[in-house]
Design an enzyme around this catalytic site. Structure first.
Site, short mmCIF file in Angstrom:
data_model
loop_
_atom_site.label_atom_id
_atom_site.label_comp_id
_atom_site.label_asym_id
_atom_site.label_seq_id
_atom_site.Cartn_x
_atom_site.Cartn_y
_atom_site.Cartn_z
N CYS A 1 0.83 -1.21 0.00
CA CYS A 1 0.00 0.00 0.00
C CYS A 1 0.87 1.26 0.00
O CYS A 1 1.68 1.47 0.91
CB CYS A 1 -0.91 0.00 1.23
SG CYS A 1 -1.75 1.58 1.45
N LYS B 1 -10.25 -8.48 6.16
CA LYS B 1 -9.69 -7.69 7.27
C LYS B 1 -9.94 -8.34 8.63
O LYS B 1 -11.06 -8.79 8.90
CB LYS B 1 -10.32 -6.30 7.26
CG LYS B 1 -9.97 -5.51 6.01
CD LYS B 1 -10.60 -4.11 6.02
CE LYS B 1 -10.20 -3.42 4.71
NZ LYS B 1 -10.74 -2.07 4.58
N VAL C 1 -5.68 1.41 5.87
CA VAL C 1 -4.32 1.59 6.39
C VAL C 1 -3.69 2.75 5.65
O VAL C 1 -4.09 3.05 4.52
CB VAL C 1 -3.46 0.32 6.21
CG1 VAL C 1 -4.01 -0.80 7.05
CG2 VAL C 1 -3.33 -0.09 4.75
N SER D 1 -2.67 8.76 6.14
CA SER D 1 -1.21 8.94 6.07
C SER D 1 -0.77 10.37 6.33
O SER D 1 0.22 10.61 7.02
CB SER D 1 -0.69 8.45 4.71
OG SER D 1 -1.21 9.23 3.66
#
Lengths: 254, 254
Positions: free
Chosen positions: A27, A54, A67, A81
């Site tokens: 990712c 998940k 994520v 992020s």
């Protein structure tokens, strides 16, 4: 660090007091936070999860199960992020990764914003089996040209100056993946070293930044994962993930 | 300040050395920056533009012609409400609107992130003539419930504490517009004062914050604009915009 991507039914590894980042090995958003943690020499654990199956507990850390998510205290987390990275940079101020000037910080965010068209084009090119719209290829190259122009006008090795900083670590995971597109038969997305001379030099410099070097994957590896994902069966555990993060203390595999 | 929304063919008013915000009177994103400028008592000019017939020069300030854009120096601008607002708060630090604790700043951004589902539901409800998906109503109320829970756990008058701060000014423009939905026949989106007692108190408190009070519009006004926009002919100039921003020095209309 989890040796494989944990999935539904797997138990949450016990918390050991360190920061813990929930991620997925391929990712690009999670990679942004890995790079910042590495660059700032922050000790952390990495837990990889399977995004198609998940584990139930991921929703305790990230409401949509996305994520990266950062557990900063047992059972307490933040996600996204950009939010995580600014938090890390400000909470651990020793080696700042953001510019000190407010205008420059705003301009760095605008570089990221202006690059989003290229990112979107990448996803379409990598995962969409339909014929590409010509404007996708155009958007992709507009993003690269904009970035090269920015490097030219700044005249520094990295966007952040002599050292890579937050804006560099935010863009890098996508540049890393762009290099895999020609291997997937998308030659329109090749980064021609003549047209993109300065950008190519920047890409080589980024590959050699220690925080990047320890986590970066080869274009062939990204291409292989992308192919598995495009087929609907992402091969999350295709790598020995115990070996990829050489920057942090980790248990050796027996 | 422009007395009406400037459009294709209109000339750019001469730059007079002050900060200049390009906006649209009914745009919630532009309002976020207006509120922050007002709250920090920063002197600025406001230029409203017609988003359906954009003046050519807006693209010199905002690459996609979106608002808000902030001209911080003649011919130089930054765009995106969040980027602009953090810049303003950091460049003019006298009355900080962000929390001093990095974790709290991250959590404030997460509140905004978690509210985005309610915002998306609002747009669908206001401008989409098709039948509403039940999950839209659900997402809307999930957003409101989350916000009320956050107010409860913080236990302060505003999310930011005793005074409204960046997170409050970021959410407010949407709450202001949510109040117009019942007037548009969308009673499922009413904010019931019994179910949402604490949130309703917060909404009333926000209406009385000076920065908000001087720019906030009545639900009836928002409903009228929304109706014109839903018909495909947005009535940008329905208000006498020379009178709405009482906080800043402005030319009186003759």
């Amino acid at each position: 660090m989890s040796e494989k991507h944990l999935q539904a039914g797997d138990v949450l590894p016990p918390y050991n007091g360190k920061l813990r980042l929930f991620a997925m090995r391929f990712c690009p958003y999670a990679e942004r936070s890995v790079l910042v943690l590495n660059a700032k020499n922050i000790e952390y654990d990495l837990v990889f999860i399977n995004l198609d199956h998940k584990p139930e507990w991921i929703f305790n850390f990230s409401p949509k199960g996305t994520v990266p998510a950062l557990e900063y205290e047992e059972g307490k987390a933040i996600f996204d992020s950009n939010i995580i990275n600014v938090y890390l940079d400000e909470k651990y101020p020793e080696k700042p990764l953001q510019a000190s000037d407010p205008l420059r910080r705003a301009q760095d965010k605008i570089i990221v914003e202006n690059f989003s068209g290229a990112q979107a084009a990448f996803y379409t090119a990598a995962f969409n089996s339909q014929a590409l719209q010509p404007n996708m290829v155009e958007n992709f190259h507009k993003g690269l040209e904009g970035l090269q122009k920015e490097l030219e006008s700044r005249g520094t090795k990295f966007l952040s100056g002599d050292d890579a900083g937050l804006v560099d670590y935010t863009l890098w995971p996508f540049l890393e993946r762009f290099l895999s597109l020609p291997l997937l038969g998308k030659s329109e997305f090749a980064i021609d070293p003549t047209k993109y001379a300065l950008l190519s030099t920047y890409i080589e410099a980024m590959k050699n930044v220690p925080a990047v070097k320890s986590y970066c994957l080869a274009p062939e590896t990204h291409a292989k994962f992308t192919e598995s994902r495009a087929k609907g069966d992402p091969d999350y555990n295709m790598l020995d993930t115990s070996a990829v993060c050489c920057m942090r203390p980790r248990k050796k595999k027996e």
